[in-house]
Design a protein around this motif. Structure first.
Motif, PDB file in Angstrom:
ATOM      1  N   ASP A  14       0.768  -1.242   0.039  1.00  0.00           N
ATOM      2  CA  ASP A  14       0.047   0.003  -0.131  1.00  0.00           C
ATOM      3  C   ASP A  14       1.076   1.404   0.146  1.00  0.00           C
ATOM      4  OD1 ASP A  14      -2.338  -1.484  -0.122  1.00  0.00           O
ATOM      5  OD2 ASP A  14      -2.638  -1.410   2.235  1.00  0.00           O
ATOM      6  N   TRP A  15       1.950   1.370   0.773  1.00  0.00           N
ATOM      7  CA  TRP A  15       2.600   2.368   0.844  1.00  0.00           C
ATOM      8  C   TRP A  15       3.287   2.937  -0.575  1.00  0.00           C
ATOM      9  CZ3 TRP A  15       7.630   2.203  -1.108  1.00  0.00           C
ATOM     10  CH2 TRP A  15       8.142   1.051  -1.123  1.00  0.00           C
ATOM     11  N   MET A  16       3.621   1.979  -1.582  1.00  0.00           N
ATOM     12  CA  MET A  16       4.062   2.234  -2.513  1.00  0.00           C
ATOM     13  C   MET A  16       3.419   3.135  -3.601  1.00  0.00           C
ATOM     14  SD  MET A  16       6.128  -0.496  -5.412  1.00  0.00           S
ATOM     15  CE  MET A  16       7.058  -1.091  -4.079  1.00  0.00           C
ATOM     16  N   ALA A  17       2.030   3.119  -3.265  1.00  0.00           N
ATOM     17  CA  ALA A  17       1.204   4.108  -4.122  1.00  0.00           C
ATOM     18  C   ALA A  17       1.295   5.439  -3.915  1.00  0.00           C
ATOM     19  CB  ALA A  17      -0.393   3.851  -3.779  1.00  0.00           C
ATOM     20  N   ASP A  18       2.138   5.860  -2.774  1.00  0.00           N
ATOM     21  CA  ASP A  18       2.294   7.338  -2.238  1.00  0.00           C
ATOM     22  C   ASP A  18       3.902   7.509  -2.746  1.00  0.00           C
ATOM     23  OD1 ASP A  18      -0.219   7.897  -1.204  1.00  0.00           O
ATOM     24  OD2 ASP A  18       0.346   6.672   0.556  1.00  0.00           O
ATOM     25  N   GLY A  19       4.441   6.565  -3.417  1.00  0.00           N
ATOM     26  CA  GLY A  19       5.934   6.939  -3.674  1.00  0.00           C
ATOM     27  C   GLY A  19       6.097   8.112  -4.905  1.00  0.00           C
ATOM     28  N   ALA A  20       6.966   8.936  -4.768  1.00  0.00           N
ATOM     29  CA  ALA A  20       7.201  10.016  -5.520  1.00  0.00           C
ATOM     30  C   ALA A  20       7.691   9.468  -7.053  1.00  0.00           C
ATOM     31  CB  ALA A  20       8.181  10.903  -4.940  1.00  0.00           C
ATOM     32  N   CYS A  21       7.800   8.260  -7.010  1.00  0.00           N
ATOM     33  CA  CYS A  21       8.404   7.535  -8.144  1.00  0.00           C
ATOM     34  C   CYS A  21       7.166   6.920  -9.136  1.00  0.00           C
ATOM     35  CB  CYS A  21       9.240   6.436  -7.901  1.00  0.00           C
ATOM     36  SG  CYS A  21       8.610   5.134  -6.926  1.00  0.00           S
ATOM     37  N   THR A  22       6.105   7.226  -8.512  1.00  0.00           N
ATOM     38  CA  THR A  22       5.127   6.249  -9.095  1.00  0.00           C
ATOM     39  C   THR A  22       4.006   7.305  -9.953  1.00  0.00           C
ATOM     40  OG1 THR A  22       3.477   6.470  -7.191  1.00  0.00           O
ATOM     41  CG2 THR A  22       4.751   4.515  -7.510  1.00  0.00           C
ATOM     42  N   SER A  23       4.416   8.322 -10.126  1.00  0.00           N
ATOM     43  CA  SER A  23       3.488   9.356 -11.110  1.00  0.00           C
ATOM     44  C   SER A  23       4.430  10.242 -11.484  1.00  0.00           C
ATOM     45  CB  SER A  23       2.376  10.078  -9.998  1.00  0.00           C
ATOM     46  OG  SER A  23       3.273  11.054  -9.088  1.00  0.00           O
ATOM     47  N   GLY A  24       3.648  11.031 -12.594  1.00  0.00           N
ATOM     48  CA  GLY A  24       4.448  12.039 -13.593  1.00  0.00           C
ATOM     49  C   GLY A  24       5.453  11.326 -14.154  1.00  0.00           C
ATOM     50  N   PRO A  25       6.655  12.381 -14.741  1.00  0.00           N
ATOM     51  CA  PRO A  25       7.631  12.008 -15.463  1.00  0.00           C
ATOM     52  C   PRO A  25       8.523  10.960 -14.622  1.00  0.00           C
ATOM     53  CG  PRO A  25       7.442  14.480 -15.615  1.00  0.00           C
ATOM     54  CD  PRO A  25       6.385  13.820 -14.581  1.00  0.00           C
ATOM     55  N   ALA A  26       8.675  11.125 -13.292  1.00  0.00           N
ATOM     56  CA  ALA A  26       9.506  10.114 -12.576  1.00  0.00           C
ATOM     57  C   ALA A  26       9.169   8.920 -12.792  1.00  0.00           C
ATOM     58  CB  ALA A  26       9.217  10.576 -10.984  1.00  0.00           C
ATOM     59  N   MET A  46      16.670  10.543 -10.213  1.00  0.00           N
ATOM     60  CA  MET A  46      16.147   9.515  -9.315  1.00  0.00           C
ATOM     61  C   MET A  46      16.669   9.773  -7.734  1.00  0.00           C
ATOM     62  SD  MET A  46      16.192   5.681 -11.333  1.00  0.00           S
ATOM     63  CE  MET A  46      17.918   5.621 -11.658  1.00  0.00           C
ATOM     64  N   ALA A  47      17.662  10.530  -7.701  1.00  0.00           N
ATOM     65  CA  ALA A  47      18.297  10.592  -6.167  1.00  0.00           C
ATOM     66  C   ALA A  47      17.267  11.969  -5.823  1.00  0.00           C
ATOM     67  CB  ALA A  47      19.443  10.872  -6.123  1.00  0.00           C
ATOM     68  N   ARG A  48      17.198  12.741  -6.776  1.00  0.00           N
ATOM     69  CA  ARG A  48      16.287  13.992  -6.380  1.00  0.00           C
ATOM     70  C   ARG A  48      14.796  13.691  -5.825  1.00  0.00           C
ATOM     71  NH1 ARG A  48      19.432  15.896 -10.510  1.00  0.00           N
ATOM     72  NH2 ARG A  48      17.605  15.931 -11.982  1.00  0.00           N
ATOM     73  N   VAL A  49      14.482  12.632  -6.792  1.00  0.00           N
ATOM     74  CA  VAL A  49      12.930  12.321  -6.689  1.00  0.00           C
ATOM     75  C   VAL A  49      12.908  11.410  -5.471  1.00  0.00           C
ATOM     76  CG1 VAL A  49      11.033  10.662  -7.246  1.00  0.00           C
ATOM     77  CG2 VAL A  49      12.263  11.932  -9.145  1.00  0.00           C
ATOM     78  N   CYS A  50      13.970  10.826  -4.879  1.00  0.00           N
ATOM     79  CA  CYS A  50      13.829  10.084  -3.686  1.00  0.00           C
ATOM     80  C   CYS A  50      13.919  11.205  -2.246  1.00  0.00           C
ATOM     81  CB  CYS A  50      14.799   8.916  -3.601  1.00  0.00           C
ATOM     82  SG  CYS A  50      14.589   7.566  -4.752  1.00  0.00           S
ATOM     83  N   ALA A  51      14.839  12.038  -2.716  1.00  0.00           N
ATOM     84  CA  ALA A  51      15.108  13.114  -1.649  1.00  0.00           C
ATOM     85  C   ALA A  51      13.855  13.611  -0.992  1.00  0.00           C
ATOM     86  CB  ALA A  51      15.994  14.117  -1.872  1.00  0.00           C
ATOM     87  N   GLY A  52      12.901  13.797  -1.714  1.00  0.00           N
ATOM     88  CA  GLY A  52      11.537  14.292  -1.036  1.00  0.00           C
ATOM     89  C   GLY A  52      10.354  13.314  -0.855  1.00  0.00           C
ATOM     90  N   CYS A  53      10.935  12.284  -1.225  1.00  0.00           N
ATOM     91  CA  CYS A  53       9.506  11.209  -1.125  1.00  0.00           C
ATOM     92  C   CYS A  53       9.050  10.979   0.202  1.00  0.00           C
ATOM     93  CB  CYS A  53      10.053  10.035  -1.879  1.00  0.00           C
ATOM     94  SG  CYS A  53       8.955   8.683  -1.751  1.00  0.00           S
ATOM     95  N   PRO A  54       7.871  10.818   0.572  1.00  0.00           N
ATOM     96  CA  PRO A  54       7.129  10.843   1.527  1.00  0.00           C
ATOM     97  C   PRO A  54       7.206   9.440   2.151  1.00  0.00           C
ATOM     98  CG  PRO A  54       5.409  10.905   0.029  1.00  0.00           C
ATOM     99  CD  PRO A  54       6.744  10.945  -0.658  1.00  0.00           C
TER     100      PRO A  54
END
Length: 109
Positions: A14-26, A46-54
């Motif tokens: 379930d947590w993966m749906a909120d990942g910053a990597c699962t939407s948009g260009p990322a 990818m590191a930048r996306v992860c840096a702000g991922c909830p």
């Protein structure tokens, strides 16, 4: 173009749906590729996306069972990053500061 399916057995957590990597260009970045496939520019993105991922903490827990891919801000499958235990990172015996000095005085009057 569709995003690759993550190499997990069974349904996605379930947590993966909120990942910053699962939407948009990322979502189009090479998250699950073997080390060396992604360009340095893609790795930096990818590191930048992860840096702000909830959900970075949950992702890091999941990453412990992964042998490749980019998880929780780190490339899995490279020799220097596979073992990310405190001992391997040279952190055994390093004191941990749980609060900033003086922080416990905030609000005290």
């Amino acid at each position: 173009m569709t995003a690759p399916t993550l190499p997990l057995a069974g349904p996605l957590p379930d947590w993966m749906a909120d990942g910053a990597c699962t939407s948009g260009p990322a979502r189009l970045l090479p998250w699950i590729e073997e080390p060396g496939v992604a360009s340095p520019l893609q790795v930096a993105a990818m590191a930048r996306v992860c840096a702000g991922c909830p959900v970075r903490l949950a992702c890091g827990v999941e990453a412990r069972s992964m042998t490749s891919g980019f998880w929780a801000g780190r490339q899995r499958g490279t020799a220097e990053l596979v073992d990310d235990t405190p001992a391997a990172a040279g952190l055994v015996g390093v004191p941990v500061q749980d609060t900033l000095p003086g922080l416990d005085l905030v609000g005290a009057a």
